[in-house]
Design a protein around this motif. Structure first.
Motif, short mmCIF file in Angstrom:
data_model
loop_
_atom_site.label_atom_id
_atom_site.label_comp_id
_atom_site.label_asym_id
_atom_site.label_seq_id
_atom_site.Cartn_x
_atom_site.Cartn_y
_atom_site.Cartn_z
N GLU A 31 0.84 -1.20 0.00
CA GLU A 31 0.00 0.00 0.00
C GLU A 31 0.88 1.25 0.00
O GLU A 31 2.02 1.22 0.47
N PRO A 32 0.36 2.38 -0.52
CA PRO A 32 -0.98 2.58 -1.05
C PRO A 32 -1.04 2.40 -2.56
O PRO A 32 -0.01 2.43 -3.23
N ASP A 77 2.67 2.37 5.37
CA ASP A 77 2.49 2.50 3.93
C ASP A 77 3.73 3.13 3.29
O ASP A 77 4.52 3.81 3.96
#
Length: 796
Positions: A31-32, A77
């Motif tokens: 992610e992201p 992230d």
């Protein structure tokens, strides 16, 4: 629209690949996912630069996603900094002659009674980029990153080709805005106009512009198809006193529709039109060219270069490039045909990978090209007998044509993808004769769900794969609307990334951001540094004196410190309304005196400053905040002690790195000055700072300081505050405070106080540095070009 079921042979191959346990790649989503504002456009819309920026060609701009390994962020992230290169508002019109004559010719061809002329003219987007009855040509066709070290900040340049054939070069100098440095389409058109649209004087005179074939020829000879950067090479420049000095340069090869190749030579750093050294045009002799790549080969300290050109009809060959004034470069005597069959399989993408042949004990080049659903490969090897060429095809990879191909140049691994969301990893394995490929399937549907893929790119060190995806079919139906996203997949495990960082030949953390991000992710999740990594790093530090391993240790400690921070319960940018009410209340019943209000104000200000978890936060501030939070919770003394221990280790490593850099600065001072005046470096202060700690016993530093103090002969050359003219003592490596309380930050590269309103910061906001001035000697300017001494990131 329905997906084809896998063929029997393909299913068997998938099972065989999955059966080999040591060869299995586990792809994990990272992610992201970054949503694009516009749809992807052009061929190979994704490219990953050496300084960890991903460019995505879209219908309105080039989206640039910069990956950071931020030591000041506690989130797991990826940290991505996003900018964009907008498409020009006006359509690009190629220069084929005087404006009035061109307008008359266009009107003549559009109204021609011959339908082969009028229809060809009206439907050709090179002639009519603005559209008129057709939709306008908006967006980008292709983008290409230069090697590291080409712009004014020592980073990568971006060459961008729009759908309407405008080729420009851009630089990101202030990290927020992209600046167009030069428009090569316009410059090349002016060159052709001056040469009367002839490549050399011996060519036959060109025809009249009113002839449709001549009108086509002038457009096709300046409509770019692809462009690729070479590696950085060295040229010799003659100075006014007839001395020769080495100057870095880079080449940009531009392939045109008629098969010609323009090779631009730029002096580094590239600043604009004034940095263009030369432009030479080569005739490739390939009809309908589709793709271009540089071939750079080194054999027995002799460097050879050429350009690999692929055709939409199938042939692939290497074109010699004669590099004038480039040191140590040689070229082929004649073109080398790698594939000559006109089999109507268009060459979509070409990658050239330098490798080492374990059996022949020499370097070699692996050329890989995507041709329809197949991969064509060619192994180039120079022996005593001459140039050996081995080639073949890899089949059975995809049931649909390959839409994108990328390569990890460190180990030669190639990745291909088709639009159905299937990615193949091809690993070259050398044999006695040539090589073979082992491959396995990466099903993105297992990671992202049912998706369609439009492009892939691998990170510089092979840790991540970036993929452009849209929604796939659901219940046999296509999605109503497409949402284009750039998603990331891990290609290495934490152990592989850590081992690669420890054995790195680059020894620069910034150059390996994708690997350090994997390590950062692991530590933030587990909240500890694995024992094997700590032990291996300590052994490296003991056996090797390189400061790289100290910077790696500092990076790990900072991430560990962030992993133990308490997450803020409130959004840090929102004001505290309760405190505000206390401040404005003057009721005696509240018991708020003037002193209490001042104390409340200071508490609120300190809370806001400590709650700021941005990149500019000092480590000491965050430590104090975390300790307060921990002590308030009660019963958390072990966490407090752990944080204090980590903070002490961080300060010790930072001090070691500071001392090592101070030694380097003092060494430059000793070598380049007769006496150390007017050098803008506080030499006496740095010497006293190094000698002030009795526990610091470094024989090299003491000998160097003894020589410098002898040269200075009791002179001090102190720095003075520009506001009150008082002396600035050197008591802190980060700042200087005069007796009147004026505070100036110190440049971490030269340790001079920055007494101006404008200064530079490193990418991760660790340190600041001053700007070079015209009065600075060359050795000080060279010091100011260095990266951050703590995180290796460049300085802006």
């Amino acid at each position: 629209g329905r997906e084809e079921p896998p063929l029997g042979l393909e299913a068997v191959a998938e099972e065989a690949a999955a059966a080999s346990a040591g060869f299995r790649l586990t792809a994990v989503r990272r992610e992201p996912a970054v949503r694009l504002q516009h749809g992807a456009s052009g061929l190979e819309p994704l490219a990953w630069s050496e300084d960890h920026r991903v460019s995505v060609s879209t219908a309105r701009s080039i989206a640039v996603l910069e990956q950071l390994s931020d030591v000041h962020s506690g989130g797991q992230d990826m940290v991505i900094h996003r900018t964009a290169v907008p498409a020009p508002a006006a359509a690009c019109t190629l220069k084929v002659g005087p404006k009035k004559e061109v307008a008359e010719c266009k009107e003549k061809f559009a109204s021609s009674v011959d339908p082969t002329v009028s229809q060809m003219f009206m439907l050709d987007r090179v002639f009519n980029p603005e559209g008129k009855s057709l939709t306008p040509m908006r967006g980008f066709k292709y983008s290409s990153w230069s090697p590291l070290g080409c712009d004014a900040n020592g980073r990568c340049l971006l060459a961008a080709l729009t759908m309407d054939n405008r080729l420009t070069i851009h630089a990101n100098l202030n990290r927020l805005q992209w600046v167009q440095l030069v428009d090569l389409t316009e410059l090349y058109g002016e060159r052709l106009l001056e040469a009367s649209y002839r490549l050399c004087k011996a060519d036959t005179p060109c025809g009249e512009l009113g002839d449709f074939p001549e009108f086509q020829r002038r457009h096709s000879m300046q409509a770019p198809v692809r462009m690729e950067w070479s590696g950085i090479c060295t040229t010799q420049q003659v100075k006014h006193n007839n001395e020769c000095r080495d100057v870095g340069s880079v080449l940009l090869a531009v392939l045109f529709e008629n098969g010609n190749i323009a090779v631009w030579q730029f002096q580094l750093p590239f600043l604009g039109k004034e940095s263009i050294t030369s432009c030479n045009t080569i005739e490739s002799g390939i009809g309908s060219p589709s793709v271009l790549s540089w071939w750079e080969y080194e054999h027995s300290n002799r460097k050879m270069s050429g350009l690999i050109v692929g055709s939409a009809y199938g042939p692939v060959k290497i074109i010699p490039v004669n590099l004038k004034a480039v040191k140590g470069y040689f070229t082929l005597r004649q073109p080398v045909v790698l594939w000559q069959e006109m089999d109507q399989l268009p060459v979509h993408s070409i990658k050239c990978i330098p490798l080492y042949h374990p059996y022949q004990k020499c370097s070699c080049s692996l050329v890989v090209a995507a041709r329809g659903p197949y991969v064509f490969w060619c192994l180039l090897l120079i022996s005593k007998a001459g140039l050996n060429v081995h080639n073949s095809h890899v089949t059975g990879l995809h049931s649909l044509p390959i839409v994108s191909m990328t390569a990890d140049k460190q180990n030669g691994t190639v990745y291909t993808c088709s639009s159905d969301g299937k990615v193949r990893q091809l690993i070259p394995i050398f044999t006695d004769v040539a090589l073979k490929f082992e491959h396995q399937l990466i099903k993105l549907s297992e990671v992202f769900g049912c998706v369609r893929t439009h492009g892939i790119a691998v990170s510089p060190c092979g840790a991540y794969l970036a993929v452009i995806t849209t929604e796939g079919m659901a219940n046999g139906l296509h999605p109503v609307s497409k949402n284009y996203q750039v998603q990331f997949v891990t290609l290495k495990t934490f152990e592989e990334a850590a081992a690669q960082l420890l054995e790195s030949s680059v020894q620069n953390l910034f150059r390996q951001v994708d690997l350090t991000d994997l390590v950062r992710w692991k530590i933030l999740k587990d909240k500890h540094i694995p024992q094997f990594l700590q032990e291996a790093l300590d052994k490296k530090i003991e056996s090797c004196g390189s400061t790289y391993f100290w910077r790696f240790k500092l990076f790990l400690l900072r991430i560990l410190y962030q992993s133990m921070q308490k997450a803020p319960s409130e959004v840090t940018w929102k004001p505290s309304h309760e405190d505000a009410k206390i401040l404005i209340s003057d009721s005696p019943g509240m018991g708020s005196t003037e002193d209490d209000q001042e104390e409340g104000t200071s508490k609120q200000a300190s809370k806001q400053s400590l709650g700021d978890t941005g990149k500019g936060v000092d480590i000491d501030d965050t430590a104090e905040d975390s300790l307060h939070q921990s002590s308030d919770a009660g019963g958390r003394e072990p966490m407090v002690e752990k944080l204090l221990e980590i903070q002490a280790q961080i300060e010790a490593v930072e001090m070691h790195l500071t001392r090592e850099h101070m030694k380097r600065v003092l060494g430059e001072v000793y070598l380049h000055t007769w006496i150390t005046e007017n050098t803008s470096i506080p030499t006496r202060g740095v010497c006293d700072f190094l000698m002030s700690d009795d526990g610091y016993d470094d024989r090299t530093a003491r000998v160097l300081i003894g020589h410098i103090l002898k040269k200075m002969n009791k002179q001090t050359f102190p720095e003075h505050c520009s506001l009150c003219k008082e002396i600035l003592p050197f008591t802190d490596r980060k700042q200087a405070v005069c007796s009147n309380g004026h505070i100036w930050l110190r440049c971490f590269l030269t340790y001079q106080s920055c007494q101006s309103l404008v200064y530079r910061r490193c990418l991760l906001h660790d340190s600041i540095a001053r700007h070079p001035t015209p009065e600075d000697p060359e050795w000080i300017k060279r010091l100011l070009q260095g990266p951050c001494t703590f995180c290796d990131s460049p300085v802006f």
